[in-house]
Design a protein around this motif. Structure first.
Motif, PDB file in Angstrom:
ATOM      1  N   ILE A 296      96.502 -35.416 -70.397  1.00 47.88           N
ATOM      2  CA  ILE A 296      96.765 -36.600 -71.220  1.00 47.88           C
ATOM      3  C   ILE A 296      96.723 -37.892 -70.404  1.00 47.88           C
ATOM      4  O   ILE A 296      96.842 -38.984 -70.965  1.00 47.88           O
ATOM      5  CB  ILE A 296      98.117 -36.492 -71.952  1.00 47.88           C
ATOM      6  N   GLY A 297      96.553 -37.778 -69.091  1.00 48.35           N
ATOM      7  CA  GLY A 297      96.464 -38.972 -68.256  1.00 48.35           C
ATOM      8  C   GLY A 297      95.870 -38.622 -66.907  1.00 48.35           C
ATOM      9  O   GLY A 297      95.972 -37.475 -66.453  1.00 48.35           O
ATOM     10  N   ARG A 298      95.248 -39.596 -66.271  1.00 47.74           N
ATOM     11  CA  ARG A 298      94.672 -39.374 -64.944  1.00 47.74           C
ATOM     12  C   ARG A 298      94.579 -40.706 -64.216  1.00 47.74           C
ATOM     13  O   ARG A 298      94.484 -41.773 -64.835  1.00 47.74           O
ATOM     14  CB  ARG A 298      93.296 -38.732 -65.007  1.00 47.74           C
ATOM     15  N   THR A 299      94.645 -40.633 -62.894  1.00 48.84           N
ATOM     16  CA  THR A 299      94.456 -41.843 -62.116  1.00 48.84           C
ATOM     17  C   THR A 299      92.972 -42.187 -62.082  1.00 48.84           C
ATOM     18  O   THR A 299      92.108 -41.307 -62.119  1.00 48.84           O
ATOM     19  CB  THR A 299      94.990 -41.682 -60.686  1.00 48.84           C
ATOM     20  N   GLU A 300      92.682 -43.467 -62.020  1.00 51.37           N
ATOM     21  CA  GLU A 300      91.302 -43.937 -61.845  1.00 51.37           C
ATOM     22  C   GLU A 300      91.112 -44.528 -60.451  1.00 51.37           C
ATOM     23  O   GLU A 300      90.054 -45.072 -60.150  1.00 51.37           O
ATOM     24  CB  GLU A 300      90.969 -44.983 -62.913  1.00 51.37           C
ATOM     25  N   ALA A 301      92.132 -44.418 -59.618  1.00 48.61           N
ATOM     26  CA  ALA A 301      92.066 -44.946 -58.257  1.00 48.61           C
ATOM     27  C   ALA A 301      91.298 -43.987 -57.354  1.00 48.61           C
ATOM     28  O   ALA A 301      91.620 -42.796 -57.309  1.00 48.61           O
ATOM     29  CB  ALA A 301      93.464 -45.173 -57.708  1.00 48.61           C
ATOM     30  N   PRO A 302      90.312 -44.453 -56.614  1.00 50.47           N
ATOM     31  CA  PRO A 302      89.550 -43.552 -55.732  1.00 50.47           C
ATOM     32  C   PRO A 302      90.314 -43.173 -54.466  1.00 50.47           C
ATOM     33  O   PRO A 302      90.050 -42.127 -53.878  1.00 50.47           O
ATOM     34  CB  PRO A 302      88.302 -44.359 -55.401  1.00 50.47           C
ATOM     35  N   LEU A 303      91.243 -44.027 -54.036  1.00 51.15           N
ATOM     36  CA  LEU A 303      92.005 -43.773 -52.813  1.00 51.15           C
ATOM     37  C   LEU A 303      93.441 -43.459 -53.186  1.00 51.15           C
ATOM     38  O   LEU A 303      94.076 -44.221 -53.920  1.00 51.15           O
ATOM     39  CB  LEU A 303      91.958 -44.990 -51.891  1.00 51.15           C
ATOM     40  N   VAL A 304      93.962 -42.326 -52.687  1.00 54.35           N
ATOM     41  CA  VAL A 304      95.325 -41.940 -53.010  1.00 54.35           C
ATOM     42  C   VAL A 304      96.084 -41.586 -51.738  1.00 54.35           C
ATOM     43  O   VAL A 304      95.501 -41.143 -50.749  1.00 54.35           O
ATOM     44  CB  VAL A 304      95.364 -40.740 -53.991  1.00 54.35           C
TER      45      VAL A 304
END
Length: 315
Positions: A296-304
């Motif tokens: 239902i959700g996900r990060t869109e950040a390439p760097l974590v």
């Protein structure tokens, strides 16, 4: 007996008409006034009084477009009841693309507010007095926070029969039984006796089409279920998937995220969702689901960084 006009702020709206108005909030150091933009549709026939709001967090713009499209399809002469639309609640944050107010307070942790409190508290108080107090149902529109995207979903108290009925009418892909946070609009409005749906969809600072389309269709279905507008004779949608809990998969290493998990994807515990790699493509750590459920959700950040939330799975 004909309906009376509807009062809000220092104006009254005649039956069968709509009107835009501004509720004063504060004055900038430049001397310019800051106001809360409101539009009211006051139908000719009796019916419930409902509010729509968006951009309580100033960077969450999807709901602004949802409300614009919903209002574009309304005729106050045919509406039953009254609709109050507040497309931009956090006006100051919206102007700068900032989630918070200039004092760094989260408006959605400042309800019910106070007439003599902080700026956030005063805006919350104004909204409660002029909008919530006049309504029996509200739909609060949100998106994912910084660099996170959400599957269209309704978060609500699904154990309350009336709330559940409206959540089912909205028919988002997922309806999630969610606890109420102290200081939120949903909590304060419920204490006043209102039924509130919280819609989450899309990413901040983006007009995600899938989030807008699902939001517009869902709001229209709720208005139809309340008898305020005419709806389709037959359902044109799939029922929502009911989820009772959710949790985030978190990064176990710092790296570049190569994420395969899609919004709405069904996953099983232990299923591979992606990988963390270094700048040369060497795999540092695989990312696996930590439960059965739906994304239902996900990060869109390439760097974590290690510990960052990556994938939100509802069960």
């Amino acid at each position: 007996m004909p309906r009376e006009s509807f009062g809000i702020g220092n104006v009254r709206i005649r039956v069968g008409t709509s009107r835009s108005l501004e509720l004063p909030i504060t004055r900038l150091v430049t001397g310019a006034d800051v106001s809360l933009p409101v539009r009211v549709f006051h139908g000719r026939e009796d019916g419930p009084t409902v509010w729509l709001d968006a951009a309580i967090h100033g960077d969450e713009v999807v709901g602004v477009e949802v409300i614009r499209q919903v209002l574009a399809g309304l005729d106050p002469k045919e509406l039953r009841g009254t609709l109050i639309a507040v497309p931009i609640v956090n006006v100051l944050g919206f102007m700068t693309g900032d989630r918070y107010l200039p004092d760094r307070r989260d408006l959605n942790r400042s309800f019910p507010g106070s007439a003599r409190g902080s700026l956030a508290s005063r805006i919350a108080h104004l909204f409660m007095q002029e909008v919530v107090a006049k309504c029996e149902v509200g739909i609060d529109l949100h998106t994912g926070s910084d660099r996170r995207s959400n599957l269209p979903q309704i978060r609500a108290d699904l154990d309350d029969p009336r709330t559940r009925s409206l959540a089912e009418a909205f028919a988002a892909p997922v309806m999630l039984h969610a606890r109420i946070r102290d200081g939120s609009l949903r909590h304060a409005a419920r204490e006043r006796g209102a039924t509130v749906l919280l819609y989450e969809a899309g990413e901040n600072l983006r007009f995600d089409g899938y989030a807008i389309d699902a939001g517009v269709a869902g709001v229209r279905r709720v208005l139809a279920s309340l008898g305020m507008v005419d709806g389709p004779a037959e359902p044109d949608h799939e029922p929502s998937v009911e989820c009772r809990s959710s949790g985030w998969v978190r990064a176990r290493r710092t790296g570049i995220l190569d994420l395969d998990a899609r919004l709405g994807q069904r996953v099983t515990d232990g299923e591979r969702l992606g990988a963390l790699v270094d700048s040369f493509g060497r795999t540092l750590r695989l990312v696996h689901a930590n439960r059965d459920g739906i994304v239902i959700g996900r990060t869109e950040a390439p760097l974590v960084n290690s510990g960052d939330a990556i994938v939100h799975i509802a069960t």
